[in-house]
Scaffold this active site. Structure first.
Site, PDB file in Angstrom:
ATOM      1  CG  ASP A 199      65.785  72.626  26.864  1.00 30.89           C
ATOM      2  OD1 ASP A 199      64.569  72.773  27.074  1.00 30.89           O
ATOM      3  OD2 ASP A 199      66.251  71.677  26.209  1.00 30.89           O
ATOM      4  CE  LYS A 245      74.118  66.211  25.907  1.00 29.80           C
ATOM      5  NZ  LYS A 245      73.186  65.326  26.662  1.00 29.80           N
TER       6      LYS A 245
END
Length: 474
Positions: free
Chosen positions: A252, A386
């Site tokens: 990420d 999420k």
């Protein structure tokens, strides 16, 4: 049928006359374009086509992209993906053919969109988000969306949400706010990943991420500047201490120096913040992802060091003491997944100390039943949202409402496998979550979210409110 009969049957003469009158009143310099747009607005939009394809996410792993068509245009959405962590999250449908993309292909999910979902949605009003999502849920008929695939359903759900905003002629974040009943909009505080570890990086750091939160900024634009400057100062600090090879990055975008101690990483970040001069304006958060190194009732902080594994085991009580010391020594305001996803007792005990925000990710998996249990048992005080763990926009809205009813913080979160879709940014503003976790302030698929927030702030103008010090109360 004559031309006049056709005009009369469809009342076109009146509609054309109205459009011409509107063009005259507007004193438009391009009457043909104006009249065309005016006529288009007079027609209610419906879904006319849904087309899916297989694309690659930021890790080079297949995911689903959908183009949804209405008579207002085409609306595209692509879904992120992560490593499945349990039986409580919605199911990504993958092909399983090891000879193609190592079994990670999503052609079955794509086919389900093109052959089943598309047929069911054609003719529906794109503004009716909950009805669209319910049609797909009913079509799937499984609790975790395993028949059609959560990746297929979510891609369509997001694309429909974008089409709904276009039909209402409002920004996407405003449409999401309307769907959720949210009246106050906030630009979220970003939790920038600056150091990666755990399963996201090749170093020996057990914890998955060290993040910075610019809560002292006055605008999101300033927060992004703080994050970027700190990231580059950190890169310089790491280069000085470990050489240029220490500046590899994780999935990420976080820097991944070869460190093994969380304190070592925190010291690096603290020094970088000091060099920026922002100091008290920037706080620190940690994503421990402790499930990844929990063995029985113990936590192996050296699980990534084959020669040391088993030598640094800690009990749940030891971990609580470690967190207390870290929060005392560093400006840590949030810790995510400090214990294993089934270690409810120690998470609850640590949260009860009131030292910092305790975020449930693996613990909750955005699952309504686990969130309800955590509320009842006061196990944590923040939700990591999420969207692909629930599978539709409507269910994501329900999950956030449940968390807010408990007065929890809410962190809108990316996944390790991301795309350039910026939907997450609009979602965080529309639901006023107050916090967004989208990775490092680098890499295109991460910056797509942060840059969209810049645009939203600019569009809101004087109405833009950055969550800042109220990052948990938004």
């Amino acid at each position: 049928m004559s031309v006049q009969d056709y005009l009369d049957k469809h009342m076109l003469s009146r509609k054309i006359e109205d459009a011409v009158n509107a063009a005259v009143r507007a004193k438009t310099s391009d009457p043909v374009l104006f009249i065309s747009n005016h006529m288009k607005k007079a027609v209610s939009s419906v879904i006319t086509k849904v087309k899916a394809r297989q694309i690659l996410d930021s890790r080079g792993i297949p995911t689903v992209e959908v183009d949804l068509y209405t008579n207002k245009g085409m609306f595209r959405a692509s879904v992120p993906s992560g490593t499945p962590i349990g039986m409580y999250e919605a199911v990504e449908l993958r092909d399983g053919d090891k000879g193609t993309y190592l079994g990670n292909g999503v052609t079955r999910a794509v086919r389900n969109v093109n052959e089943k979902i598309s047929e069911a949605l054609i003719g529906m009003d794109p503004t009716l988000q909950s009805q669209i999502d319910q049609v797909m849920i009913d079509l799937d008929k499984t609790e975790k969306k395993g028949e059609l695939g959560a990746n297929a359903i979510l891609a369509v759900s997001i694309a429909a949400c974008k089409a709904g905003a276009a039909e209402k002629e409002v920004p996407l974040y405003k449409h999401i706010a309307d769907l959720s009943g949210q009246s106050n909009l906030f630009l979220p505080v970003p939790a920038f990943t600056v150091i990666s570890g755990g399963k996201h990086a090749g170093n020996t750091l057990a914890a998955q991420e060290i993040m910075i939160l610019p809560i002292g900024a006055t605008r999101f634009e300033e927060a992004l500047q703080m994050g970027s400057e700190t990231y580059h100062h950190l890169k310089a600090v790491i280069t000085e201490k470990y050489g240029a090879h220490g500046c590899h990055v994780g999935e990420d975008g976080g820097l991944a120096p070869n460190i093994s101690s969380i304190r070592e990483g925190l010291d690096l970040v603290k020094e970088a913040i000091g060099r920026t001069g922002y100091n008290e304006k920037i706080k620190i958060a940690i994503d421990v992802a402790a499930t990844d190194f929990c063995i029985g009732a113990k936590y192996d902080l050296d699980f990534k060091s084959p020669n040391k594994s088993g030598q640094n085991f800690k009990s749940g009580e030891d971990m609580i003491e470690m967190y207390k010391e870290l929060c005392n020594d560093y400006p840590i305001v949030s810790i995510e997944d400090p214990f294993d996803k089934e270690d409810w007792e120690h998470i609850r005990n640590f949260c009860g100390l009131g030292i910092c925000q305790v975020v449930g990710d693996d613990l909750l998996m955005s699952n309504l039943k686990r969130i309800d249990r955590a509320k009842r048992e006061s196990t944590c005080n923040a939700l990591l949202l999420k969207v692909n763990q629930v599978g539709t926009v409507t269910e994501a809205i329900e999950v956030v409402k449940l968390a807010k009813d408990a007065h929890w913080g809410v962190v809108t979160s990316h996944r390790c496998g991301e795309t350039e879709d910026s939907f997450l940014a609009d979602l965080s503003v529309g639901l006023a979550t107050g916090q967004i976790k989208a990775g490092a302030p680098c890499r295109g698929e991460r910056l797509a979210k942060y840059n969209q927030l810049i645009r939203i702030e600019e569009e809101l103008g004087d109405q833009a409110v950055y969550a800042g010090e109220d990052w948990r109360q938004s």
